[in-house]
Design a protein around this motif. Structure first.
Motif, PDB file in Angstrom:
ATOM      1  N   ASP A   1      18.165  11.890-122.894  1.00 57.19           N
ATOM      2  CA  ASP A   1      19.077  12.896-123.443  1.00 57.19           C
ATOM      3  C   ASP A   1      19.042  12.836-124.972  1.00 57.19           C
ATOM      4  OD1 ASP A   1      21.368  14.786-122.659  1.00 57.19           O
ATOM      5  OD2 ASP A   1      22.357  13.486-124.116  1.00 57.19           O
ATOM      6  N   LYS A   2      19.518  13.907-125.617  1.00 56.30           N
ATOM      7  CA  LYS A   2      19.453  13.939-127.079  1.00 56.30           C
ATOM      8  C   LYS A   2      20.292  12.843-127.722  1.00 56.30           C
ATOM      9  CE  LYS A   2      22.964  17.474-127.841  1.00 56.30           C
ATOM     10  NZ  LYS A   2      23.225  18.787-128.391  1.00 56.30           N
ATOM     11  N   THR A   3      21.382  12.410-127.078  1.00 55.44           N
ATOM     12  CA  THR A   3      22.149  11.328-127.684  1.00 55.44           C
ATOM     13  C   THR A   3      21.414   9.991-127.558  1.00 55.44           C
ATOM     14  OG1 THR A   3      23.516  11.341-125.684  1.00 55.44           O
ATOM     15  CG2 THR A   3      24.454  12.343-127.664  1.00 55.44           C
TER      16      THR A   3
ATOM     17  N   ASP B   1      27.262  18.721-124.666  1.00 49.51           N
ATOM     18  CA  ASP B   1      26.123  18.039-124.058  1.00 49.51           C
ATOM     19  C   ASP B   1      26.367  17.855-122.555  1.00 49.51           C
ATOM     20  OD1 ASP B   1      23.562  16.736-124.600  1.00 49.51           O
ATOM     21  OD2 ASP B   1      24.569  14.880-124.012  1.00 49.51           O
TER      22      ASP B   1
ATOM     23  N   ASP C   1      15.571  17.319-123.446  1.00 54.05           N
ATOM     24  CA  ASP C   1      16.332  17.528-124.678  1.00 54.05           C
ATOM     25  C   ASP C   1      15.470  17.295-125.898  1.00 54.05           C
ATOM     26  OD1 ASP C   1      18.888  18.312-123.960  1.00 54.05           O
ATOM     27  OD2 ASP C   1      19.586  16.265-123.672  1.00 54.05           O
ATOM     28  N   LYS C   2      15.850  17.952-126.977  1.00 53.03           N
ATOM     29  CA  LYS C   2      15.270  17.703-128.296  1.00 53.03           C
ATOM     30  C   LYS C   2      16.437  17.502-129.230  1.00 53.03           C
ATOM     31  CE  LYS C   2      11.081  20.422-127.709  1.00 53.03           C
ATOM     32  NZ  LYS C   2      11.208  20.797-126.333  1.00 53.03           N
ATOM     33  N   ILE C   3      16.223  16.792-130.313  1.00 55.60           N
ATOM     34  CA  ILE C   3      17.310  16.534-131.256  1.00 55.60           C
ATOM     35  C   ILE C   3      17.040  17.252-132.564  1.00 55.60           C
ATOM     36  CG2 ILE C   3      16.349  14.404-132.169  1.00 55.60           C
ATOM     37  CD1 ILE C   3      19.310  13.372-132.006  1.00 55.60           C
TER      38      ILE C   3
ATOM     39  N   ALA D   1      26.855  15.311-131.567  1.00 55.11           N
ATOM     40  CA  ALA D   1      25.748  15.493-130.621  1.00 55.11           C
ATOM     41  C   ALA D   1      26.260  15.623-129.189  1.00 55.11           C
ATOM     42  CB  ALA D   1      24.764  14.337-130.722  1.00 55.11           C
TER      43      ALA D   1
END
Length: 192
Positions: free
Chosen positions: A18-20, A117, A87-89, A113
């Motif tokens: 995940d992005k986090t 989410d 996901d991408k950040i 973030a």
């Protein structure tokens, strides 16, 4: 106990890749100070998930059990699909603009973030589903820590060895099973 265990497992699995979690890798690489990063993740997650859980608990008192059952069932199925999307950040979520120190940067970056989410939305749904706020918040927070502390401590080496698609697939199946079970009436004795 069921609310805590399901919340922990679902969020820990959903958080892989995940992005986090990507944010945890980035912060660990940038600052190389694991303790304030881990503490920042814990603080941000507790605040974010407590707010999300409170919304979920509030929702249970605002809509009828039948409407809630359909909303949650469809919501869990949607979470299953969303879990399968990588996901991408964004650069702005890494806290690059902040001069708050490692702890402050981590708190702000993680809190932001997490807004909207998967794990925040899952916390809302789980709190509504179980109507048991604190075990859900404790479980989702523990799940976040299970996924993110190793990301901070081991860093990029771990990211390349995890079968992220498989982990996401398992999380998606669990969300889908929860959704179908909710739609079929599981939990009716709980008022859902």
């Amino acid at each position: 106990m069921e609310a805590f265990l399901i919340s922990t497992g679902l969020v820990a699995l959903a958080e892989i890749g995940d992005k986090t979690q990507l944010l945890a890798f980035i912060l660990a690489a940038r600052f190389r100070r694991p303790i304030p990063i881990i503490l920042g993740i814990l603080i941000a997650t507790l605040v974010n998930h407590a707010c999300a859980g409170a919304i979920g608990a509030w929702i249970t008192h605002q809509v009828s059990p039948q409407v809630l059952r359909w909303v949650l069932g469809v919501g869990f199925i949607a979470m299953a699909v969303w879990t399968l999307i990588p996901d991408k950040i964004d650069e702005e979520e890494t806290g690059g603009r902040f001069k708050l120190g490692v702890l402050g940067t981590t708190i702000v970056a993680f809190f932001l973030a997490e807004m909207g989410d998967k794990t925040q939305i899952a916390t809302v749904a789980l709190a509504a589903r179980f109507n048991d706020l604190w075990p859900v918040v404790a479980g989702t927070t523990f799940g976040m820590m299970l996924a993110n502390v190793p990301a901070v401590l081991i860093g990029d080496k771990l990211a390349h060895k995890l079968p992220v698609r498989l982990v996401h697939g398992i999380a998606a199946v669990i969300f889908a099973v929860l959704g179908v079970a909710t739609l079929l009436g599981a939990g009716e004795s709980l008022g859902v």
